[in-house]
Scaffold this active site. Structure first.
Site, PDB file in Angstrom:
ATOM      1  CG  ASP A   1      11.549   2.031  37.288  1.00 43.78           C
ATOM      2  OD1 ASP A   1      10.438   2.526  37.039  1.00 43.78           O
ATOM      3  OD2 ASP A   1      11.693   0.905  37.809  1.00 43.78           O
TER       4      ASP A   1
ATOM      5  CE  LYS B   1       8.207   0.802  40.962  1.00 45.00           C
ATOM      6  NZ  LYS B   1       7.071   0.320  40.165  1.00 45.00           N
TER       7      LYS B   1
ATOM      8  N   GLY C   1      13.075  -6.513  37.774  1.00 38.20           N
ATOM      9  CA  GLY C   1      14.478  -6.558  38.161  1.00 38.20           C
ATOM     10  C   GLY C   1      15.245  -7.758  37.660  1.00 38.20           C
TER      11      GLY C   1
ATOM     12  NE  ARG D   1       2.744 -15.037  23.284  1.00 38.76           N
ATOM     13  CZ  ARG D   1       2.453 -14.830  22.004  1.00 38.76           C
ATOM     14  NH1 ARG D   1       1.178 -14.813  21.618  1.00 38.76           N
ATOM     15  NH2 ARG D   1       3.408 -14.634  21.112  1.00 38.76           N
TER      16      ARG D   1
ATOM     17  N   GLY E   1      10.933  -6.862  33.188  1.00 39.55           N
ATOM     18  CA  GLY E   1      11.910  -7.630  32.420  1.00 39.55           C
ATOM     19  C   GLY E   1      12.256  -7.066  31.060  1.00 39.55           C
TER      20      GLY E   1
ATOM     21  N   GLY F   1      12.234  -0.660  33.828  1.00 41.38           N
ATOM     22  CA  GLY F   1      12.742  -0.441  35.172  1.00 41.38           C
ATOM     23  C   GLY F   1      14.252  -0.404  35.209  1.00 41.38           C
ATOM     24  CB  SER F   2      16.680  -2.926  36.311  1.00 43.99           C
ATOM     25  OG  SER F   2      15.893  -3.077  37.478  1.00 43.99           O
TER      26      SER F   2
END
Length: 295
Positions: A25, A82, A154, A166, A215, A236-237
């Site tokens: 990102d 997005k 996030g 999983r 995550g 992402g973050s």
């Protein structure tokens, strides 16, 4: 004039080219260049990374086209962007701008709580999030060319991405061992095309690449998701909210490639500085859980 759209085979083939890589990102040209130099296979152009979207609250929409255009002009690797779930016009705008992929994303506030986009109405390939095989199969049935775990965006907390990967892998194994007469019942229960489940039974895998997202904050996180069967990772973050984005970006790319070389991952993880501050997913209120958006 007849409408021209990309075929599933072409769009899925484009997504296959990202296999084994990291998609990052970015919110501007500078970050996009850092990602490209670090070895990212693609970037996701946004106005705000998921952690900032989460912190700001309110309604999250498609990024200002100026941001997307800036990123498109800055790098030579593919650029994703997005659109809100079900927002046909946001997706058409992104396609008109020339993005390489569209993410129909639960990170943004859904525009339609009943319908996802018919991805076959577009030439550009789509990536969509999924928590399990049912969600993945429904999105592929709509024409998605790439699947990613939803995780919990996030948060810097990988637990939900692990849960989703999983579960999906376990369900794929179950389908692979079903008799053909059980598949129709399973297709009905999942709300998925029978032919798609037949493909999974015959091949033991989805017909599209399946990345991990939501995550991932450290090189070890990225390697873990590859170990669990991901075809690549979205970050992402985790990179640009860390103390040293350039170093984190390079380390995560290398850990994704060499995910079974644990000595190398140990070296990559040294002196990186602090990872992004994480959130315990268990503390989130139901309305704060982005993964529950879509169906």
């Amino acid at each position: 004039m007849e409408k021209v759209v990309g075929t599933d085979r072409v769009k899925q083939g484009m997504a296959q080219m990202q296999k084994g890589g990291v998609i990052m990102d970015v919110i501007n040209a500078e970050q996009a260049k850092i990602a490209e130099e670090a070895g990212a296979v693609a970037v996701m152009a946004l106005e705000r990374v998921p952690s900032d979207i989460r912190a700001a609250g309110g309604v999250a929409r498609m990024a200002d086209p100026t941001v997307t255009e800036e990123v498109l002009n800055a790098v030579s690797i593919p650029v994703m962007a997005k659109a809100r779930i079900g927002h046909i016009v946001e997706a058409k705008v992104l396609e008109a701008m020339g993005v390489d992929y569209i993410d129909e994303s639960e990170v943004l506030t859904p525009a339609d709580e009943v319908y996802h986009l018919n991805k076959r109405d577009f030439t550009v390939p789509f990536v969509c999030g999924a928590r399990d095989l049912g969600e993945a199969a429904r999105r592929i049935g709509e024409g998605a060319s790439m699947i990613r775990t939803k995780g919990e965006p996030g948060t810097g907390n990988i637990v939900e991405a692990v849960r989703h990967m999983r579960k999906m892998q376990a369900q794929i194994k179950q389908v692979a061992h079903m008799s053909t007469d059980e598949l129709m019942t399973e297709a009905k229960q999942l709300g998925a095309p029978y032919e798609l489940l037949l493909h999974i039974k015959e091949t033991g895998q989805l017909p599209v690449v399946n990345f991990a997202a939501g995550g991932i904050a450290t090189p070890a996180d990225a390697a873990l998701m590859m170990h669990l069967g991901a075809d690549g990772v979205f970050v992402g973050s985790g990179i640009f909210k860390s103390d040293n984005p350039e170093k984190f970006a390079r380390a995560i790319v290398e850990a994704t490639t060499h995910y079974t070389d644990y000595e190398r991952i140990a070296e990559l993880s040294k002196n990186l500085g602090s990872a992004m501050k994480g959130i315990d997913v268990a503390t989130l209120a139901p309305a704060e859980r982005m993964q529950d958006r879509g169906w």
